[in-house]
Design a protein around this motif. Structure first.
Motif, short mmCIF file in Angstrom:
data_model
loop_
_atom_site.label_atom_id
_atom_site.label_comp_id
_atom_site.label_asym_id
_atom_site.label_seq_id
_atom_site.Cartn_x
_atom_site.Cartn_y
_atom_site.Cartn_z
N VAL A 295 0.86 -1.18 0.00
CA VAL A 295 0.00 0.00 0.00
C VAL A 295 0.90 1.23 0.00
O VAL A 295 1.74 1.41 0.90
CB VAL A 295 -0.93 0.04 1.22
N THR A 296 0.77 2.10 -1.02
CA THR A 296 1.61 3.29 -1.16
C THR A 296 1.13 4.40 -0.22
O THR A 296 0.06 4.32 0.39
CB THR A 296 1.63 3.78 -2.60
N LEU A 297 1.95 5.47 -0.16
CA LEU A 297 1.60 6.60 0.69
C LEU A 297 0.29 7.26 0.26
O LEU A 297 -0.45 7.80 1.09
CB LEU A 297 2.74 7.64 0.69
N ASN A 298 -0.01 7.21 -1.06
CA ASN A 298 -1.24 7.84 -1.54
C ASN A 298 -2.44 6.88 -1.53
O ASN A 298 -3.51 7.21 -2.03
CB ASN A 298 -1.05 8.42 -2.94
N GLY A 299 -2.24 5.67 -1.01
CA GLY A 299 -3.34 4.73 -0.85
C GLY A 299 -3.50 3.72 -1.98
O GLY A 299 -4.42 2.88 -1.94
N SER A 300 -2.66 3.77 -3.01
CA SER A 300 -2.72 2.79 -4.10
C SER A 300 -2.29 1.41 -3.59
O SER A 300 -1.37 1.31 -2.75
CB SER A 300 -1.83 3.21 -5.26
N ILE A 301 -2.95 0.38 -4.09
CA ILE A 301 -2.68 -0.99 -3.63
C ILE A 301 -2.13 -1.82 -4.78
O ILE A 301 -2.68 -1.82 -5.89
CB ILE A 301 -3.97 -1.64 -3.08
N TYR A 302 -1.05 -2.55 -4.51
CA TYR A 302 -0.42 -3.42 -5.51
C TYR A 302 -0.12 -4.78 -4.87
O TYR A 302 -0.17 -4.93 -3.64
CB TYR A 302 0.89 -2.82 -6.02
N ASN A 303 0.21 -5.73 -5.72
CA ASN A 303 0.68 -7.01 -5.20
C ASN A 303 1.75 -7.56 -6.12
O ASN A 303 1.81 -7.24 -7.32
CB ASN A 303 -0.46 -8.02 -5.03
N ALA A 304 2.60 -8.38 -5.54
CA ALA A 304 3.64 -9.10 -6.29
C ALA A 304 3.57 -10.55 -5.85
O ALA A 304 3.45 -10.84 -4.65
CB ALA A 304 5.01 -8.52 -6.02
N ARG A 305 3.68 -11.47 -6.85
CA ARG A 305 3.55 -12.90 -6.53
C ARG A 305 4.75 -13.66 -7.10
O ARG A 305 5.22 -13.37 -8.21
CB ARG A 305 2.26 -13.47 -7.11
N TYR A 306 5.17 -14.69 -6.34
CA TYR A 306 6.28 -15.54 -6.76
C TYR A 306 5.86 -16.99 -6.52
O TYR A 306 5.31 -17.32 -5.46
CB TYR A 306 7.56 -15.20 -5.99
N ASP A 307 6.11 -17.87 -7.52
CA ASP A 307 5.49 -19.19 -7.49
C ASP A 307 6.33 -20.29 -6.83
O ASP A 307 5.87 -21.42 -6.72
CB ASP A 307 5.12 -19.63 -8.92
N ASP A 308 7.56 -19.96 -6.34
CA ASP A 308 8.38 -21.02 -5.72
C ASP A 308 9.27 -20.40 -4.63
O ASP A 308 10.49 -20.33 -4.75
CB ASP A 308 9.23 -21.72 -6.79
N PHE A 309 8.62 -19.99 -3.56
CA PHE A 309 9.33 -19.31 -2.47
C PHE A 309 9.87 -20.32 -1.46
O PHE A 309 9.18 -21.25 -1.07
CB PHE A 309 8.38 -18.33 -1.76
N LYS A 310 11.13 -20.06 -1.04
CA LYS A 310 11.70 -20.84 0.07
C LYS A 310 12.96 -20.10 0.55
O LYS A 310 13.53 -19.26 -0.16
CB LYS A 310 12.04 -22.27 -0.34
N ILE A 311 13.38 -20.44 1.79
CA ILE A 311 14.67 -19.94 2.30
C ILE A 311 15.45 -21.15 2.84
O ILE A 311 14.87 -22.11 3.33
CB ILE A 311 14.50 -18.86 3.38
#
Length: 410
Positions: A295-311
């Motif tokens: 969520v940005t300072l001006n209220g815009s909403i975004y998303n980012a997705r990754y299909d193979d997450f691990k640590i």
């Protein structure tokens, strides 16, 4: 007809002569009354032959007319007979044509018959052979019939025994059915007990938020870590997500040491970090996807997705791996940090000259140093930046098993 006309003319001429003669005699007789009788006799003698001849001619004329009428009738009959003969002839010609057609069919039939006879002669040896086979089969059939009668007698004996056995089997079947019913009852009872046991086991071995399907705090049991609480989220991107990091404007400090980041810190009601070891253990069980809510300072909403997450594990520095990117935000700022180890102010794993965790006052997967830092303090450091810097007021990181029954709606 010509002869009749000539005779008629002749008769009229003679008649005229007679009349003239009679007139002459009358004149003579007038002068001699005495000779009247003689004159009458003379006239009679003179006229009588003519009258007889006239009578004969008239009879002949009547006879000729009768013959002519009969001739006309005969001619009319002849014409009708002629027409009838013509019709008969035409009918005869048609029947003759049909007869020729029948003759041709007969000839063709004779040819076909001859062909069939040739085929019959050709197949006569085979037919004789088949007849011999039929005779042999009849003999065998007679033998089989005799054998069948013997078998039928044996079957009747066996059927009698079989009926007795069936009665015994029926009674035994009833006993078995009773036992089976009892076994089913026990099985249903055991199944219910097993379901209860499985439910308890599921509670003991829960490793994701998928079974809950809500947005609340639940307890997981992950091998190597044991029981611990997690914040589940089913609102941002569908059900079954575990929130592993959250920045919602609280006062929690993310400038923590290695041990604290390993264990986790913060409040599920505000800002928190789940813990590197827990994240490693959960993501190691199966393939997971990562969802980042911005969520940005001006209220815009975004998303980012990754299909193979691990640590990775702690010995490898909790190195991060992401997989393929997609989302509503265009820039893939996390890509810069892929395969980077985690860095805190007391454990420098970044690739820069200094310690990025000290400079940015937070632990993160620094390179040299960051395109995005979702653990940074509020202000210019909490950002998402590749070509354009996007300053943030909220950020969340969520993970979920990749192959689940839950479909992502965003």
């Amino acid at each position: 007809m010509c002869k009749i006309k000539i005779k008629t003319v002749l008769f009229l001429t003679v008649l005229e002569i007679v009349l003239v003669t009679t007139a002459a005699f009358k004149e003579t007789c007038e002068f001699d009354r005495e000779m009247e009788e003689q004159c009458r006799i003379h006239n009679y003698k003179t006229v009588k032959p003519l009258l007889d001849y006239f009578r004969q001619v008239r009879n002949e004329l009547e006879h000729k007319e009768i013959k002519e009428s009969k001739s006309n009738e005969l001619n009319s009959d002849l014409r009708e007979k002629h027409h009838e003969i013509v019709r008969i002839h035409e009918k005869f010609m048609k029947e003759a044509a049909l007869l020729d057609e029948y003759k041709n069919k007969v000839l063709k039939g004779e040819d076909d018959l001859q062909t069939c006879q040739n085929k019959v002669h050709k197949f006569e040896p085979e037919i004789n052979s088949k007849q011999n086979i039929i005779v042999k089969l009849k003999e065998e059939l007679a033998d089989k019939s005799s054998h069948f009668e013997n078998c039928e007698l044996q079957f009747k004996n066996l059927n009698s025994r079989f009926s007795e056995n069936i009665q015994n089997i029926t009674e035994h079947q009833k006993t078995i059915e009773l036992q089976l019913e009892q076994s089913k009852t026990k099985l249903i009872k055991n199944e219910k007990e097993n379901q209860l046991c499985r439910a308890e086991l599921d509670k003991l071995s829960l490793t994701s938020c998928i079974p809950f399907g809500d947005s609340d705090i639940h307890q997981l049991n992950v091998s190597g870590v044991g029981l611990f609480d997690v914040l589940c989220d089913s609102q941002l991107a569908g059900p079954g997500w575990i929130v592993i990091q959250q920045r919602v404007g609280g006062n929690e400090s993310f400038n923590r040491d290695w041990a604290t980041y390993r264990k986790g810190f913060g409040s599920y009601k505000s800002d928190f970090f789940l813990g590197l070891e827990k994240i490693h253990r959960i993501a190691s069980l199966k393939r997971h996807e990562l969802y980042i809510h911005l969520v940005t300072l001006n209220g815009s909403i975004y998303n980012a997705r990754y299909d193979d997450f691990k640590i990775s594990d702690e010995d490898s520095g909790y190195k991060i791996s992401l997989g393929k990117f997609n989302g509503t935000i265009i820039e893939d700022a996390m890509r810069y940090h892929e395969n980077m180890k985690f860095t805190t102010f007391d454990r420098d794993n970044d690739i820069g000259d200094g310690n990025c965790a000290v400079d940015y006052e937070s632990g993160w997967w620094y390179g040299g140093c960051a395109n995005c830092n979702l653990n940074a303090p509020y202000g210019g450091y909490l950002h998402w930046w590749v070509e354009n810097k996007i300053e943030l007021k909220e950020a969340k990181m969520l993970i979920r098993p990749k192959r689940s029954d839950v479909e992502v709606s965003n």
